[in-house]
Design an enzyme around this catalytic site. Structure first.
Site, mmCIF file in Angstrom:
data_model
loop_
_atom_site.group_PDB
_atom_site.id
_atom_site.type_symbol
_atom_site.label_atom_id
_atom_site.label_comp_id
_atom_site.label_asym_id
_atom_site.label_seq_id
_atom_site.Cartn_x
_atom_site.Cartn_y
_atom_site.Cartn_z
ATOM 1 N N THR A 28 45.623 33.417 11.406
ATOM 2 C CA THR A 28 45.489 34.809 10.952
ATOM 3 C C THR A 28 46.688 35.120 10.061
ATOM 4 O O THR A 28 47.825 35.122 10.527
ATOM 5 C CB THR A 28 45.454 35.758 12.167
ATOM 6 O OG1 THR A 28 44.362 35.358 13.001
ATOM 7 C CG2 THR A 28 45.267 37.195 11.740
ATOM 8 N N ASN A 33 40.269 42.852 14.252
ATOM 9 C CA ASN A 33 41.151 42.967 15.418
ATOM 10 C C ASN A 33 41.699 44.389 15.568
ATOM 11 O O ASN A 33 41.823 44.900 16.679
ATOM 12 C CB ASN A 33 42.304 41.958 15.326
ATOM 13 C CG ASN A 33 41.908 40.627 15.948
ATOM 14 O OD1 ASN A 33 40.795 40.478 16.439
ATOM 15 N ND2 ASN A 33 42.805 39.663 15.913
ATOM 16 N N CYS A 88 47.026 38.087 19.923
ATOM 17 C CA CYS A 88 46.424 38.558 18.671
ATOM 18 C C CYS A 88 46.535 40.061 18.433
ATOM 19 O O CYS A 88 47.186 40.473 17.477
ATOM 20 C CB CYS A 88 44.969 38.111 18.614
ATOM 21 S SG CYS A 88 44.838 36.325 18.449
ATOM 22 N N ILE A 126 34.660 49.303 25.461
ATOM 23 C CA ILE A 126 35.194 50.666 25.601
ATOM 24 C C ILE A 126 35.699 50.875 27.038
ATOM 25 O O ILE A 126 35.541 51.945 27.604
ATOM 26 C CB ILE A 126 34.189 51.765 25.177
ATOM 27 C CG1 ILE A 126 32.867 51.655 25.964
ATOM 28 C CG2 ILE A 126 33.916 51.723 23.679
ATOM 29 C CD1 ILE A 126 31.983 52.918 25.836
ATOM 30 N N TYR A 127 36.324 49.816 27.573
ATOM 31 C CA TYR A 127 36.855 49.931 28.927
ATOM 32 C C TYR A 127 38.304 50.422 28.896
ATOM 33 O O TYR A 127 39.141 49.823 28.220
ATOM 34 C CB TYR A 127 36.818 48.575 29.644
ATOM 35 C CG TYR A 127 35.413 48.110 29.919
ATOM 36 C CD1 TYR A 127 34.710 48.611 31.004
ATOM 37 C CD2 TYR A 127 34.792 47.191 29.086
ATOM 38 C CE1 TYR A 127 33.406 48.195 31.254
ATOM 39 C CE2 TYR A 127 33.496 46.768 29.330
ATOM 40 C CZ TYR A 127 32.812 47.277 30.411
ATOM 41 O OH TYR A 127 31.530 46.879 30.665
ATOM 42 N N GLU A 159 39.598 32.752 11.985
ATOM 43 C CA GLU A 159 38.917 32.364 13.221
ATOM 44 C C GLU A 159 38.713 33.597 14.103
ATOM 45 O O GLU A 159 39.621 34.386 14.277
ATOM 46 C CB GLU A 159 39.751 31.310 13.950
ATOM 47 C CG GLU A 159 39.129 30.824 15.233
ATOM 48 C CD GLU A 159 37.678 30.386 15.032
ATOM 49 O OE1 GLU A 159 37.420 29.497 14.202
ATOM 50 O OE2 GLU A 159 36.791 30.948 15.713
ATOM 51 N N LYS A 179 39.702 39.635 9.005
ATOM 52 C CA LYS A 179 40.202 39.264 10.331
ATOM 53 C C LYS A 179 41.088 40.370 10.917
ATOM 54 O O LYS A 179 40.945 40.767 12.076
ATOM 55 C CB LYS A 179 40.983 37.948 10.224
ATOM 56 C CG LYS A 179 41.677 37.510 11.478
ATOM 57 C CD LYS A 179 40.714 37.187 12.599
ATOM 58 C CE LYS A 179 41.460 37.031 13.913
ATOM 59 N NZ LYS A 179 40.585 36.834 15.043
ATOM 60 N N GLY A 199 42.039 50.825 30.574
ATOM 61 C CA GLY A 199 42.787 49.876 31.402
ATOM 62 C C GLY A 199 44.281 50.080 31.260
ATOM 63 O O GLY A 199 44.741 51.172 30.898
ATOM 64 N N ARG A 231 50.968 35.906 26.781
ATOM 65 C CA ARG A 231 51.696 36.514 25.668
ATOM 66 C C ARG A 231 51.396 38.014 25.636
ATOM 67 O O ARG A 231 50.238 38.414 25.649
ATOM 68 C CB ARG A 231 51.319 35.840 24.339
ATOM 69 C CG ARG A 231 51.901 34.433 24.225
ATOM 70 C CD ARG A 231 51.514 33.752 22.927
ATOM 71 N NE ARG A 231 50.201 33.148 22.987
ATOM 72 C CZ ARG A 231 49.688 32.370 22.015
ATOM 73 N NH1 ARG A 231 50.394 32.121 20.933
ATOM 74 N NH2 ARG A 231 48.485 31.837 22.137
#
Ligand SMILES: NC(=O)c1ccc[n+]([C@@H]2O[C@H](COP(=O)([O-])OP(=O)(O)OC[C@H]3O[C@@H](n4cnc5c(N)ncnc54)[C@H](O)[C@@H]3O)[C@@H](O)[C@H]2O)c1
Length: 443
Positions: free
Chosen positions: A121, A214, A266, A256-257, A154, A210, A259, A334
């Site tokens: 990326t 994200n 990423c 759409i959770y 990717e 990409k 948390g 990470r």
């Protein structure tokens, strides 16, 4: 076809294994000698479902090989994939040193036409930088060898990487060169059979696609987390709100959770890098900055709830953590929310007993031996003698535990559920004090 891949991490190794599985001859090159030695023995340095079988098949058939010999790597493949890491620099921009190093390697050793494929990326404009780097190396050698640089970002997801590569929802090819497009169309043909998934576009659009994808996913998460926090202020239940929202087909139920924040290799770095790219281009991108800020705060949310419950005094207390990986089905820690939480708990003088189905070795590698961290063999073991349970990653194994037994293992029947796995009413009836994300507290 012959393929070389620079970088044998989550993306490079999956790409190499999948391309060899369908008949190509793949040579994976990495600068990490230890990693290459492991891979040559068929040992997989990461947890990724199905990957071990593919790597073993590739090794057995002789179609997949590993090397640290860069001259050999460049000599091998017509296709030279760059799948090295692009970690964030201090200013948030993508650090391109590994991409440049791989490009230099190709320029130093290539003897014939090569197609260089940016799979890492990378910010818009990187294909131009790779082209410049290779041209400079060729000039140093006093040779003029044709090559092309193409963007092929990717989209695989850790935890489902093999499946995603084998059945991609899109294959983005960024180049203006028809010959290169045809070569890549041939390479990807086995993964592009029941309908055309190959999206051709110019290099810059491919590079931006990409990041935009994200950033959109991260935005969905931060938006829901913001609504969850608001629901808490207003006495609403975000889980009811989520179901009501998702019923609109323009919104839908995917991703759409609410948390305890997004992590991984990423979203955090890509949102920062895109904001940086925007600033460089003279645009402030306020939405991207907000997505990042909301996420930072959200990662601290569980700690604040815990501190409030224990009236600010966490010193000497012990917490059971279920889940260390940034999401299920990976060992990747990470930027994981578990790290923000553990580090805050330690800072406050608390102890952690943690269990994760895949990330125990990674936790050991990151934190080593320390008296305030016990890595436990089972979820139940983590609960033993803990003052509360904190659920951080939504692994399946945590979804339906034996609550009755849990009350006997925990010092106090208190659950902080960072993924809203449990039914607050059921837990209240079972005698638990329950805290979710964006749900009214019930005890
Ligand atoms: N991990 C994901 O889920 C994912 C998904 C899509 C895209 N990406 C992107 O793909 C890229 C790679 O990510 P990753 O998670 O596979 O990274 P990773 O850190 O797991 O692997 C990178 C590998 O590159 C190797 N490397 C570094 N410099 C090299 C060089 N000059 N030559 C050869 N090898 C070299 C490293 O030793 C390491 O093994 C990043 O740009 C990332 O943003 C990652």
């Amino acid at each position: 076809m012959k393929v070389t891949i620079f970088g044998s991490g989550y993306v490079g190794l999956v790409t190499g294994a999948c391309l060899s599985e369908v008949g190509n001859h793949v040579l994976c090159a990495d600068v990490d000698q230890h990693k290459i030695d492991m891979l040559k023995q068929g040992e997989i340095p990461i947890y990724e479902p199905g990957l071990d079988t593919l790597v073993q098949n590739g090794l057995d058939s002789g179609r997949l090989a590993f090397t640290t010999d860069m001259a050999k790597a460049v000599a091998h493949g017509l296709f030279q994939f760059i799948a090295v890491g692009t970690p964030p620099d201090e200013d948030g921009s993508a650090d391109l040193q590994h991409v440049r190093a791989a490009a230099r390697t190709v320029g130093q050793y290539m003897q014939d036409f090569r197609v260089i494929i940016n799979k890492s990326t990378v910010p818009v404009g990187t294909a131009d930088k790779v082209r410049e780097t290779v041209t400079t190396e060729l000039a140093k050698r006093g040779v003029d060898i044709p090559f092309d640089v193409v963007s092929n970002p990717e989209f695989l997801k850790e935890g489902a990487a093999v499946e995603d590569f084998m059945r991609p929802d899109r294959i983005v090819i960024g180049t203006n060169n028809l010959r290169t497009t045809e070569l890549l169309r041939t390479l990807y043909a086995p993964f592009n059979r029941n309908r055309n998934r190959l999206l051709e576009m110019d290099v810059r659009s491919a590079e931006l696609t990409k990041y935009a994808a994200n950033a959109m996913l991260a935005t969905k998460i931060s938006f829901m987390n913001e609504m969850a926090n608001l629901a808490e202020c207003l006495g609403a239940d975000i889980e009811k709100v989520r179901i009501g929202m998702g019923a609109d087909p323009r919104i839908g139920y995917h991703f759409i959770y609410p948390g305890c924040g997004y992590g991984g290799s990423c979203f955090p770095k890509d949102v920062k890098a895109l904001a940086y790219t925007a600033r460089e281009a003279g645009y402030q991108a306020p939405l991207l900055s907000a997505v990042e800020t909301v996420n930072q705060t959200q990662k601290e949310r569980l700690f604040h709830k815990i501190r409030e419950h224990f009236k600010g005094d966490l010193s000497g207390r012990t917490f059971a953590l279920w889940g260390l990986a940034f999401k299920p089905k990976t060992d990747d820690m990470r930027e994981a929310p578990s790290r923000t939480l553990m580090e805050a708990l330690w800072q406050a003088g608390a102890q952690v007993r943690a269990y994760d189905p895949a990330a125990m070795n990674e936790a050991q590698r990151l934190y080593g031996e320390r008296s305030d961290l016990r890595l436990c063999a089972t979820p139940e073991d983590a609960l033993t003698g803990a003052d509360a349970l904190v659920v951080v990653t939504e692994w399946n194994i945590f979804r339906s535990p034996d609550f009755e037994k849990m009350t006997t293992l925990l010092n106090n029947p208190v659950i902080f559920d960072g993924r809203n796995l449990y039914d607050p009413g059921y837990l209240a009836r079972a005698g638990f004090v329950y805290y979710g994300i964006g749900r009214p507290a019930r005890s």
